[in-house]
Design a protein around this motif. Structure first.
Motif, short mmCIF file in Angstrom:
data_model
loop_
_atom_site.label_atom_id
_atom_site.label_comp_id
_atom_site.label_asym_id
_atom_site.label_seq_id
_atom_site.Cartn_x
_atom_site.Cartn_y
_atom_site.Cartn_z
N VAL A 1 -13.63 -48.01 -22.88
CA VAL A 1 -14.37 -46.93 -22.23
C VAL A 1 -13.99 -46.92 -20.75
CG1 VAL A 1 -16.33 -46.75 -23.78
CG2 VAL A 1 -16.34 -48.53 -22.03
N TYR A 2 -14.17 -45.77 -20.12
CA TYR A 2 -13.68 -45.57 -18.76
C TYR A 2 -14.63 -46.17 -17.73
CZ TYR A 2 -11.72 -43.43 -14.61
OH TYR A 2 -11.17 -43.24 -13.38
N THR A 3 -14.10 -47.06 -16.89
CA THR A 3 -14.89 -47.66 -15.81
C THR A 3 -14.11 -47.63 -14.49
OG1 THR A 3 -14.05 -49.86 -16.43
CG2 THR A 3 -16.19 -49.20 -17.34
N GLY A 4 -13.19 -46.69 -14.36
CA GLY A 4 -12.39 -46.59 -13.14
C GLY A 4 -12.96 -45.58 -12.16
N ASN B 1 -18.21 -40.10 -24.95
CA ASN B 1 -17.96 -38.74 -25.44
C ASN B 1 -19.19 -37.85 -25.21
OD1 ASN B 1 -15.41 -39.51 -26.29
ND2 ASN B 1 -16.08 -39.97 -28.38
N PHE B 2 -20.36 -38.41 -25.41
CA PHE B 2 -21.61 -37.67 -25.19
C PHE B 2 -21.71 -37.20 -23.74
CE2 PHE B 2 -26.03 -38.00 -23.63
CZ PHE B 2 -26.65 -37.05 -24.43
N LEU B 3 -21.37 -38.07 -22.80
CA LEU B 3 -21.43 -37.71 -21.39
C LEU B 3 -20.42 -36.63 -21.05
CD1 LEU B 3 -21.82 -41.28 -19.80
CD2 LEU B 3 -23.59 -39.52 -20.03
N ARG B 4 -19.21 -36.74 -21.59
CA ARG B 4 -18.19 -35.74 -21.32
C ARG B 4 -18.59 -34.37 -21.89
NH1 ARG B 4 -15.14 -35.49 -17.42
NH2 ARG B 4 -13.42 -34.51 -18.56
N TRP C 1 -15.62 -37.67 -14.74
CA TRP C 1 -15.19 -39.01 -15.13
C TRP C 1 -15.80 -40.07 -14.22
CZ3 TRP C 1 -13.65 -40.50 -19.56
CH2 TRP C 1 -12.90 -39.66 -20.40
N ASN C 2 -16.04 -39.73 -12.95
CA ASN C 2 -16.66 -40.70 -12.05
C ASN C 2 -18.11 -40.96 -12.43
OD1 ASN C 2 -14.36 -41.12 -10.54
ND2 ASN C 2 -14.88 -39.62 -8.98
N THR C 3 -18.82 -39.91 -12.90
CA THR C 3 -20.19 -40.11 -13.37
C THR C 3 -20.19 -40.94 -14.64
OG1 THR C 3 -20.92 -38.01 -12.40
CG2 THR C 3 -22.29 -38.93 -14.16
N VAL C 4 -19.27 -40.65 -15.55
CA VAL C 4 -19.13 -41.44 -16.78
C VAL C 4 -18.92 -42.91 -16.42
CG1 VAL C 4 -17.64 -41.89 -18.78
CG2 VAL C 4 -18.25 -39.54 -18.18
N SER C 5 -18.02 -43.17 -15.49
CA SER C 5 -17.72 -44.53 -15.07
C SER C 5 -18.95 -45.22 -14.48
CB SER C 5 -16.59 -44.53 -14.03
OG SER C 5 -16.36 -45.83 -13.53
N THR C 6 -19.68 -44.50 -13.63
CA THR C 6 -20.88 -45.08 -13.00
C THR C 6 -21.92 -45.48 -14.05
OG1 THR C 6 -20.57 -43.80 -10.97
CG2 THR C 6 -22.79 -44.61 -11.42
#
Length: 381
Positions: free
Chosen positions: A168-171, A126-129, A135-140
């Motif tokens: 958590v999102y890792t796609g 949530n902090f990253l968003r 979403w790709n940066t969050v996943s990375t």
């Protein structure tokens, strides 16, 4: 026995004093200074706790309690050091960016590995968003945290927790359209090939256009692979190289037009091993990585200028050449498996990420055709 206990106690005190003296002489890196101080004091605390052990196994377990206090930042630092020693500067840069983001999330306080939980990870996501990360940066970033977590588990610093990263999102998402329109890439290729007929050395804008079209003609070769190509990689009109990201070996047969482009922008320094004059430093060094980063930024800036000069609707970037090749191949009804092989992807799943927006478009078109068919009354049950 009592003498051994006294010696152990004295050694522990001396260790804490020595580390305290060392920390006094360290400038900056407050996170690591605090961790050093905390670790030195925790050794003494764990020694005191171990005196009350009920058995030999319990004694050993209590002595090793300080392992549970190892932090995420410490493991990150260790991994980044290993990556740099191995010359993997790009990956080290990604890990450094990830730990910087996590440290900002914790307000630069160390995060003990044992406190990493699904709740903490969700808050980090949530902090990253909230910082407008894609979403790709969050996943990375979360995947790097996961990698570091598994490293800690392998080293027996912490126990494995099943499904820790499940929520958590890792796609990977195709968030933005990066491919050029067919008309834009067609115009670029034709104009570039026409400019070759003059035979004169190209100016900066012409070189930018030649490099972009060449990347497209080399099956969407990534800029990093283009930059690190060696003269020996090109034998006749056959280019053989390994992708730096996946290690996959690729062979590309160049058309006469592509060969002419290579000759126009090739490295004219006889002492340089590189095919193109993008890098100067020795491969695998930090200097070469920094040169690559600078060259990448400069090339993307020149592409942005070129786009404005040509009045193109599509965005021009190093990614665009690769995505455009994949998209055009898809429109030519080339099987995704062949596209995957041609681009050196680690799996067809990666290729499908490139093509998913167009697949969705085809599905939407099919749905419209079905609805129109029903509305026309041609469908009977």
């Amino acid at each position: 026995m009592q003498q051994n206990k006294n010696q152990l106690r004295e050694d522990t005190i001396n260790l804490a004093i020595e580390i305290s003296d060392i920390c006094d002489n360290i400038n900056g890196c407050s996170v690591y200074v605090n961790q050093l101080l905390r670790c030195s004091s925790s050794v003494g605390a764990n020694l005191h706790e171990a005196k009350y052990a009920q058995s030999k196994a319990d004694f050993i377990n209590k002595l090793e309690m300080n392992r549970n206090e190892i932090t995420l930042q410490e493991i990150f630092s260790s991994v980044i050091g290993e990556l740099r020693e191995g010359g993997r500067w790009g990956t080290a840069h990604i890990y450094q960016s990830a730990v910087n983001a996590f440290s900002a999330f914790t307000k630069w306080q160390p995060m003990p590995m044992r406190k990493l939980s699904p709740t903490v990870l969700k808050r980090f996501e949530n902090f990253l968003r909230q910082r407008n990360c894609s979403w790709n940066t969050v996943s990375t970033y979360i995947k790097t945290v996961r990698s570091v977590y598994h490293r800690a588990v392998d080293r027996k610093y912490i126990r494995y927790v099943p499904r820790l990263f499940e929520h958590v999102y890792t796609g990977t998402r195709a968030d933005r359209k990066k491919a050029l329109e067919a008309s834009d890439i067609s115009s670029l290729v034709r104009e570039t090939e026409r400019s070759l007929q003059g035979g004169t050395l190209p100016n900066t804008q012409q070189r930018t256009r030649i490099f972009f079209v060449l990347m497209f003609m080399l099956r969407g070769i990534p800029f990093v692979d283009l930059a690190y190509l060696h003269k020996r990689d090109l034998q006749g009109n056959v280019l053989s190289y390994r992708r730096r990201k996946t290690g996959r070996a690729l062979t590309v047969s160049l058309t006469p037009e592509a060969m002419q482009m290579v000759r126009m922008v090739a490295n004219r320094n006889p002492d340089s091993p590189y095919l193109f004059p993008i890098l100067q430093s020795e491969e695998g060094t930090e200097a070469a990585y920094r040169e690559y980063q600078s060259a990448l930024r400069g090339f993307n800036q020149r592409l942005a200028v070129l786009r404005q000069c040509l009045g193109m609707q599509s965005a021009l970037s190093t990614y665009a050449a690769r995505h455009t090749w994949a998209t055009m191949a898809y429109h030519c009804e080339i099987h995704p498996g062949i596209i995957s092989e041609a681009m050196g992807h680690s799996s067809i799943t990666v290729t499908e990420t490139y093509l998913k927006p167009f697949s969705n478009r085809k599905i939407d078109e099919a749905n419209q055709r079905v609805i129109s068919f029903v509305r026309s009354g041609a469908c009977t049950v």
